[in-house]
Write an enzyme that holds these catalytic residues in place. Structure first.
Site, PDB file in Angstrom:
ATOM      1  N   ASP A 189       0.843  -1.192   0.000  1.00  0.00           N
ATOM      2  CA  ASP A 189       0.000   0.000   0.000  1.00  0.00           C
ATOM      3  C   ASP A 189       0.881   1.246   0.000  1.00  0.00           C
ATOM      4  O   ASP A 189       2.018   1.221   0.460  1.00  0.00           O
ATOM      5  CB  ASP A 189      -0.976  -0.002   1.173  1.00  0.00           C
ATOM      6  CG  ASP A 189      -0.400  -0.621   2.447  1.00  0.00           C
ATOM      7  OD1 ASP A 189       0.827  -0.820   2.514  1.00  0.00           O
ATOM      8  OD2 ASP A 189      -1.179  -0.906   3.363  1.00  0.00           O
ATOM      9  N   GLU A 198      -5.707   3.479   3.530  1.00  0.00           N
ATOM     10  CA  GLU A 198      -6.208   4.116   4.740  1.00  0.00           C
ATOM     11  C   GLU A 198      -7.598   4.722   4.538  1.00  0.00           C
ATOM     12  O   GLU A 198      -8.287   5.022   5.494  1.00  0.00           O
ATOM     13  CB  GLU A 198      -5.236   5.212   5.199  1.00  0.00           C
ATOM     14  CG  GLU A 198      -3.857   4.704   5.599  1.00  0.00           C
ATOM     15  CD  GLU A 198      -3.870   3.877   6.878  1.00  0.00           C
ATOM     16  OE1 GLU A 198      -4.908   3.884   7.570  1.00  0.00           O
ATOM     17  OE2 GLU A 198      -2.858   3.231   7.177  1.00  0.00           O
TER      18      GLU A 198
END
Length: 374
Positions: A69, A128
């Site tokens: 990520d 997120e």
């Protein structure tokens, strides 16, 4: 390999954290590094601010995937590091700079050391929030290059460098954001009988929410409701017309998530009637549980234990949320914790992971991927 290169990369990336789907500098940095590698077996495609990197195998029977990520968090960094964030109010406080550096280390290794199977590296935006994994899975690129198995890691500040932790089955919880808005009639503090005070309504609702887990969820199951932020009102002598609660829900089962939401909605309806106001609920980003494929996780644990220089912990499940769960819902695979020995934890403004963990991860994963390709 010269791991100083990947420490420098981590520090470069640490200085340019960007929020979900706005990782433009991050994507440009990653693409620039990838362009410096030999291109004869590389195929690179982009999606939004994300990147897919395929390394062609010499005699492929399957495709092994790896996800990193790439987004940061809306946190003002307080580490005092020389390479601290240059983006005010944004920070890599969840270790995604580590995740990207490790992925680039793996790519660099496998470009120079071919294996039989195809490899697919996914640099995923918006982990997120608002959630990048679920829409990424629906792309034409993923349909064309979908791996047969997939791996990811997450840094763990509480474990020392040289330690990894994972388990078969459930690793991370189902999670959902929670936003509740209340709207009534405001007015002068001297005339409360002419108003519907939304600060009072919000406080009552927060207290009622504390009963949801304790009185509606099986005590042998687990769930969490946290209200982390309350806003309402304008000045001290005006009764608030609006208020807003912001929080999170976490459960270890899909069924418990549905039950928690059902009870929250009932309590909010009660506040609406009792305090004569209007209400709305927004669940924001929702993440599916991270459920490790039992066979692959068991095999990985056994491999890491045999490697000799890794301490392997079979850990308990955690209430952490991770949208890698959507990938594991579609593709067999697993995630594991990587020890980085930081005094401060995830999402803390002073998080400062030990960079030696980059070498630990690259060494372990290059050997494991080679093993899985035999």
């Amino acid at each position: 390999m010269d791991f100083n290169t990947f420490i420098k990369i981590r520090r470069d990336l640490h200085q340019i954290p960007e929020l979900g789907f706005k990782e433009f500098k991050t994507q440009a940095y990653l693409l620039d590094y990838l362009s410096s590698l030999p291109q004869d077996r590389l195929e690179i495609k982009t999606w939004k601010t994300g990147i897919f990197v395929k390394i062609k195998g010499s005699n492929p029977k399957k495709t092994i995937g790896y996800r990193a990520d790439i987004d940061g968090l809306p946190i003002t960094e307080a580490t005092g590091l020389e390479f601290k964030s240059l983006h005010e109010g944004q920070m890599h406080a969840c270790g995604h700079d580590f995740h990207m550096s490790i992925a680039l280390g793996l790519i660099s290794y496998f470009v120079a050391h071919p294996i039989e199977d195809h490899l697919l590296f996914i640099f995923q935006p918006a982990e997120e929030g608002p959630g990048g994994a679920e829409p990424l899975l629906k792309t034409a690129i993923m349909e064309e290059w979908k791996p047969d198995m997939i791996i990811a890691l997450h840094i763990a500040p509480e474990y020392p460098v040289g330690t990894i932790a994972t388990r078969e089955g459930l690793l991370f919880a189902n999670t959902s954001e929670l936003f509740i808005d209340l709207e009534g009639k405001g007015g002068h503090a001297a005339y409360p009988h002419q108003t519907n005070d939304m600060v009072v309504a919000a406080c009552a609702l927060v207290n009622q929410l504390q009963s949801v887990v304790s009185r509606n969820i099986d005590p042998l199951d687990s769930a969490v409701i946290t209200i982390g932020k309350i806003t309402g009102g304008t000045v001290q002598n005006i009764i608030a017309e609006t208020s807003r609660l912001e929080g999170t829900i976490r459960t270890l089962s899909v069924e418990s998530m549905a039950k928690v939401k059902e009870r929250i909605e009932a309590l909010v309806k009660g506040v609406e009637v009792g305090y004569q106001c209007r209400t709305s609920i927004d669940y924001g980003a929702m993440y599916h549980q991270v459920y490790n494929n039992e066979e692959l996780a068991r095999d990985f644990i056994a491999f890491a234990e045999k490697k000799g220089n890794i301490d392997v912990i079979v850990c308990k499940e955690a209430m952490t949320g991770e949208d890698f769960g959507y990938m594991l819902k579609e593709i067999p695979g697993f995630m594991f914790w990587l020890g980085v020995n930081s005094e401060h934890g995830l999402h803390h403004a002073k998080l400062n992971p030990d960079e030696n963990a980059i070498k630990t991860a690259v060494d372990l994963l290059t050997k494991y991927i080679e093993y899985k390709s035999n």
